[in-house]
Design an enzyme around this catalytic site. Structure first.
Site, short mmCIF file in Angstrom:
data_model
loop_
_atom_site.label_atom_id
_atom_site.label_comp_id
_atom_site.label_asym_id
_atom_site.label_seq_id
_atom_site.Cartn_x
_atom_site.Cartn_y
_atom_site.Cartn_z
N ARG A 16 0.62 -0.83 -0.10
CA ARG A 16 -0.34 -0.46 -0.33
C ARG A 16 0.94 1.63 -0.02
O ARG A 16 0.79 1.33 -0.60
CB ARG A 16 -0.70 0.06 0.97
CG ARG A 16 -1.66 0.99 1.31
CD ARG A 16 -1.82 2.49 1.88
NE ARG A 16 -0.67 2.79 3.05
CZ ARG A 16 -0.97 3.31 3.51
NH1 ARG A 16 -0.53 4.95 2.40
NH2 ARG A 16 -0.19 4.01 4.87
N HIS A 212 8.64 6.53 8.81
CA HIS A 212 9.61 6.78 7.64
C HIS A 212 10.81 7.70 7.86
O HIS A 212 10.99 7.67 9.52
CB HIS A 212 9.01 8.40 6.47
CG HIS A 212 7.30 7.49 6.19
ND1 HIS A 212 6.72 7.32 4.47
CD2 HIS A 212 6.40 6.79 6.80
CE1 HIS A 212 5.85 6.89 4.64
NE2 HIS A 212 5.10 6.71 5.50
N CYS A 243 4.32 9.49 0.18
CA CYS A 243 2.71 9.85 0.07
C CYS A 243 2.01 10.94 -0.50
O CYS A 243 3.39 11.95 -0.35
CB CYS A 243 1.94 10.28 1.41
SG CYS A 243 -0.17 11.14 1.55
#
Length: 295
Positions: A16, A212, A243
Site C-alpha cells: 500500500r 518514514h 505520500c
C-alpha cells in the site's frame, strides 16, 4: 527494554504505502505474489491494499480484486486502508475484515489527502464504521493518524491536536491506533513526547508507530519506543513509500533494516531474514517490469 523472549508485531506496508508513491502500476497478480513472499518470510501482518479513488491514486487500482485474491489459508492478518465512508463500504463489501481507517492530524494534509478537514473526515468515517460494524459484526477496525507529528503544510503538530484525532477514533470504539511520521522528519524526542501524551490520555488504546526515514533517525525512534513498551511498528520491504499528497515525504523504514536491528537487540520477530531478502528482491523485480502509470 524488551528481552530476548519478548516479541514485536511488524506490519509490512509495501503493498500500500510502498507502491502508492511509485510511478508504475504493479498488476494484482504481482501484488499477490509479493504478499505470499512476505508471508513465507514470517510476516504475520500485511497492509495489502488501499481502497481509494483510482483516478487519484492509480497505483491502488484493483483493490477489490486484490482483496479477493489474497491467500485464505495462511496465518497472516491482511488489512485494508480506507480514507472515507465510500472506502469503508467498498472494503467490507469486497470481503476485507480488517480495515484501517485514517485521518490526518495536520489540517493542511487532511485537505490535500482526504479533501476535507480533519473533523469532517472523522465524522464521515465514524458514521461508516458504525454502519459497517452493524452489518458485518466480524469486521475489525483499526486506525491510523497521518502527519501525527509534522504536517507538510502546517509544520509541527501539537500533542493536543494529535489527541483530538485519537479521541475521535476512541469514540468510534477503536482500540488500536498507529501514529504516522508521514514525512519522516520528526525527531525521536518529538515522537516520544507526543506518544507519552496520548498514551497517558488514552490508556485503553494500543499505540503503534508508522515511521518514514528522512534522516536515518527512524531506528533511534524505534529504540526509544521499544524502551517505552511499544510493540507494534509498520515498515515497508525495500524502504519504498511516501505520500502523493505530502510534499517532501520520504520512504518508509525498510522492513529488512528494522528486522535486522531488532534481532541485533535480541527482540523476537518471527521473521526469517534470508526469506525476507527474497521478498525484497521480488518487490524490486515487480517494480522493474511494471508499466508506468497513465499520465
Amino acid at each position: 527494554m524488551p528481552g530476548t523472549s519478548d516479541a514485536v508485531l511488524l506490519t509490512d506496508v509495501v503493498l500500500r504505502d510502498g507502491l502508492q508513491d511509485e510511478p508504475v502500476f504493479v498488476p494484482v497478480r504481482d501484488r499477490i505474489a509479493i504478499a505470499e513472499a512476505l508471508s513465507a518470510a514470517g510476516l504475520r501482518s500485511i497492509e495489502a491494499a488501499s481502497v481509494v479513488n483510482p483516478a487519484r491514486v492509480p497505483q491502488m487500482a484493483g483493490a477489490e480484486e486484490m482483496i479477493a485474491g489474497l491467500p485464505k489459508d495462511d496465518p497472516v492478518r491482511y488489512s485494508v486502508l480506507a480514507l472515507n465512508a465510500r472506502g469503508v463500504e467498498r472494503a467490507v463489501a469486497a470481503g476485507a475484515r480488517e480495515i484501517t481507517v485514517v485521518a490526518s492530524a495536520g489540517q493542511g494534509h487532511s485537505r490535500a489527502n482526504a479533501g476535507r478537514s480533519t473533523q469532517e473526515a472523522l465524522a464521515g468515517i465514524g458514521d461508516a464504521v458504525a454502519r459497517a460494524a452493524s452489518e458485518y459484526p466480524d469486521a475489525v477496525f483499526t486506525a491510523g493518524v497521518a502527519t501525527a507529528f509534522v504536517c507538510p503544510f502546517d509544520g509541527e503538530v501539537p500533542a493536543s491536536q494529535l489527541a483530538d484525532v485519537v479521541r475521535g477514533f476512541a469514540d468510534m470504539g477503536i482500540t488500536r491506533v498507529g501514529l504516522a511520521d508521514t514525512l519522516g522528519t520528526a525527531t525521536p524526542e518529538q515522537v516520544m513526547r507526543s506518544l507519552r501524551a496520548v498514551r497517558s490520555a488514552f490508556p485503553g488504546i494500543d499505540f503503534g508507530l508508522h515511521l518514514h526515514n528522512a534522516r536515518g533517525q527512524a531506528l533511534h525512534t524505534v529504540d526509544a519506543a521499544l524502551d517505552a513498551g511499544v510493540t507494534r511498528f509498520d515498515s515497508a520491504a525495500g524502504g519504498y513509500g511516501g505520500c502523493p499528497f505530502a510534499p517532501g515525504a520520504h520512504g518508509n523504514l525498510a522492513t529488512e533494516e528494522l528486522v535486522a536491528h531488532l534481532h541485533s537487540r535480541g527482540v523476537h520477530t518471527g521473521i526469517d531474514e534470508a526469506a525476507l531478502a527474497d521478498a525484497v528482491g521480488l518487490v524490486r523485480a515487480c517494480l522493474a517490469r511494471a508499466e508506468p502509470v497513465a499520465a
